[in-house]
Design an enzyme around this catalytic site. Structure first.
Site, PDB file in Angstrom:
ATOM      1  N   GLY A  18     -37.704  14.183 -40.124  1.00  0.00           N
ATOM      2  CA  GLY A  18     -36.317  14.582 -39.894  1.00  0.00           C
ATOM      3  C   GLY A  18     -35.983  15.967 -40.384  1.00  0.00           C
ATOM      4  O   GLY A  18     -36.834  16.722 -40.859  1.00  0.00           O
ATOM      5  N   ILE A  20     -34.279  16.985 -42.951  1.00  0.00           N
ATOM      6  CA  ILE A  20     -34.533  17.199 -44.373  1.00  0.00           C
ATOM      7  C   ILE A  20     -36.012  17.001 -44.684  1.00  0.00           C
ATOM      8  O   ILE A  20     -36.624  17.775 -45.415  1.00  0.00           O
ATOM      9  CB  ILE A  20     -33.687  16.243 -45.237  1.00  0.00           C
ATOM     10  CG1 ILE A  20     -32.195  16.505 -45.039  1.00  0.00           C
ATOM     11  CG2 ILE A  20     -34.057  16.378 -46.716  1.00  0.00           C
ATOM     12  CD1 ILE A  20     -31.300  15.462 -45.683  1.00  0.00           C
ATOM     13  N   ASP A 156     -25.275  19.312 -55.027  1.00  0.00           N
ATOM     14  CA  ASP A 156     -23.970  19.673 -55.577  1.00  0.00           C
ATOM     15  C   ASP A 156     -24.122  20.748 -56.653  1.00  0.00           C
ATOM     16  O   ASP A 156     -23.304  21.671 -56.750  1.00  0.00           O
ATOM     17  CB  ASP A 156     -23.284  18.440 -56.170  1.00  0.00           C
ATOM     18  CG  ASP A 156     -23.120  17.323 -55.154  1.00  0.00           C
ATOM     19  OD1 ASP A 156     -22.857  17.634 -53.978  1.00  0.00           O
ATOM     20  OD2 ASP A 156     -23.267  16.146 -55.532  1.00  0.00           O
ATOM     21  N   HIS A 183     -21.522  11.661 -55.252  1.00  0.00           N
ATOM     22  CA  HIS A 183     -22.100  12.624 -54.307  1.00  0.00           C
ATOM     23  C   HIS A 183     -21.356  12.610 -52.980  1.00  0.00           C
ATOM     24  O   HIS A 183     -21.963  12.664 -51.914  1.00  0.00           O
ATOM     25  CB  HIS A 183     -23.589  12.305 -54.103  1.00  0.00           C
ATOM     26  CG  HIS A 183     -24.327  13.296 -53.251  1.00  0.00           C
ATOM     27  ND1 HIS A 183     -24.345  14.650 -53.517  1.00  0.00           N
ATOM     28  CD2 HIS A 183     -25.073  13.123 -52.130  1.00  0.00           C
ATOM     29  CE1 HIS A 183     -25.073  15.270 -52.605  1.00  0.00           C
ATOM     30  NE2 HIS A 183     -25.526  14.363 -51.740  1.00  0.00           N
TER      31      HIS A 183
END
Length: 317
Positions: A18, A20, A156, A183
């Site tokens: 994918g 990521i 983050d 998150h």
């Protein structure tokens, strides 16, 4: 620690085909500390492995298809799970729940059976809920170790460092921003009060941008994807911290989403932890906060409690 003393680590990426998974696998292939990289996906993993195997770094790469999940995770030290569907414009992380919840459950069950001592880093959103699902799945298998299960919230922190550095006209390498909570959206609480140079207006704007940075990327990609490259980098940074601790380095700390009593009303919470050879060695106290950050934390807890409850309910059914 010299490279010759380092323990070489075996890593599996589940969802390696994918948006990521591919750049994350590329970064891991480049790591001198990864001796074996197993890439798994329901589509395309052998091709990803073949492509990566041409890169002139020492780590060995093996691709595994849908019938080979047990082999993909057998004997590994670290499992990273980016598998799932990406966000599209207008979607929240919670919109992804129904699909990604089942994926994380099934992958966690496979790890529990074939590599029960592995450290697991969950990337699949909504992390606030998918980590509790993984925990319940591991509990059912009798192998749950809260020290070894993580939600990767490093993106983050990466965003916070980048955005604050831009505002202060400094290098991100000189910026350290604790980010606690969860998150997604308002569950993300960046602690910016340590930067006295920032105005109140800047703090509010930066807080919102850190909380909703994913929306910025989804919009910019015009429906063609979400934050894949930055998430891959963040997951690699997380993996690097874990690998350093596995290799015996002391004092390795980061903010990450784990089972924690840092916030007593939430079973899972992103907070500073110290890592060791078995995962979480110590959960550190939450950093000092001002009244603005305390107000953010109240909103965070309200949302996070519901997210966790939803994950536990799915995982226990």
């Amino acid at each position: 620690m010299r490279a010759s003393q380092a323990r070489l680590v075996k890593v599996a990426v589940l969802g390696a085909g994918g948006g990521i998974g591919q750049p994350l696998s590329l970064l891991l292939k480049h790591s001198k500390d990864v001796t074996q990289l197993n890439v798994y996906d329901v589509h395309g993993a052998p091709g990803v492995a073949a492509d990566l195997s041409h890169i002139c770094t020492p780590s060995k790469v093996q691709g595994y298809g849908p019938e080979e999940l047990a082999k993909a995770v057998s004997g590994v030290d670290l499992v990273l799970i980016p598998a799932g569907v990406p966000r599209k414009p207008g979607m929240t992380r919670d919109d992804l729940f129904n699909t990604n919840a089942s994926i994380v459950r099934d992958l966690s069950a496979a790890v529990a059976k074939s590599s029960p001592k592995a450290i697991i880093g969950v990337i699949s959103n909504p992390v606030n809920s998918t980590v509790p699902i993984a925990a319940e799945t591991l509990k059912k298998a009798g192998v749950y170790d809260p020290r070894k299960l993580f939600g990767i919230t490093t993106l983050d922190i990466v965003r916070a460092r980048t955005f604050v550095a831009e505002a202060l006209k400094k290098s991100p390498s000189d910026i350290d921003v604790p980010v606690i909570g969860g998150h997604s959206g308002e569950t993300i609480v960046p602690l910016l009060s340590k930067f006295s140079e920032l105005s109140e207006e800047q703090v509010k704007a930066l807080t919102h941008r850190i909380q909703f940075g994913g929306d910025e990327v989804v919009k910019a990609k015009a429906g063609a994807g979400s934050a894949t490259l930055s998430m891959a980098y963040a997951a690699f940074e997380f993996a690097g911290h874990v690998i350093r601790a596995l290799n015996g380095e002391k004092g390795v700390t980061l903010c990450t989403y784990v089972e924690s009593k840092a916030e007593p009303s939430c079973a899972f919470f992103s907070s500073p932890v110290e890592l060791g050879k078995d995962g979480v060695e110590k959960i550190l106290p939450l950093p000092k906060r001002n009244s603005y950050e305390d107000a953010l934390l109240v909103k965070c807890v309200e949302g996070l409690q519901g997210n966790i409850k939803k994950g536990i309910a799915f995982g226990t059914k």
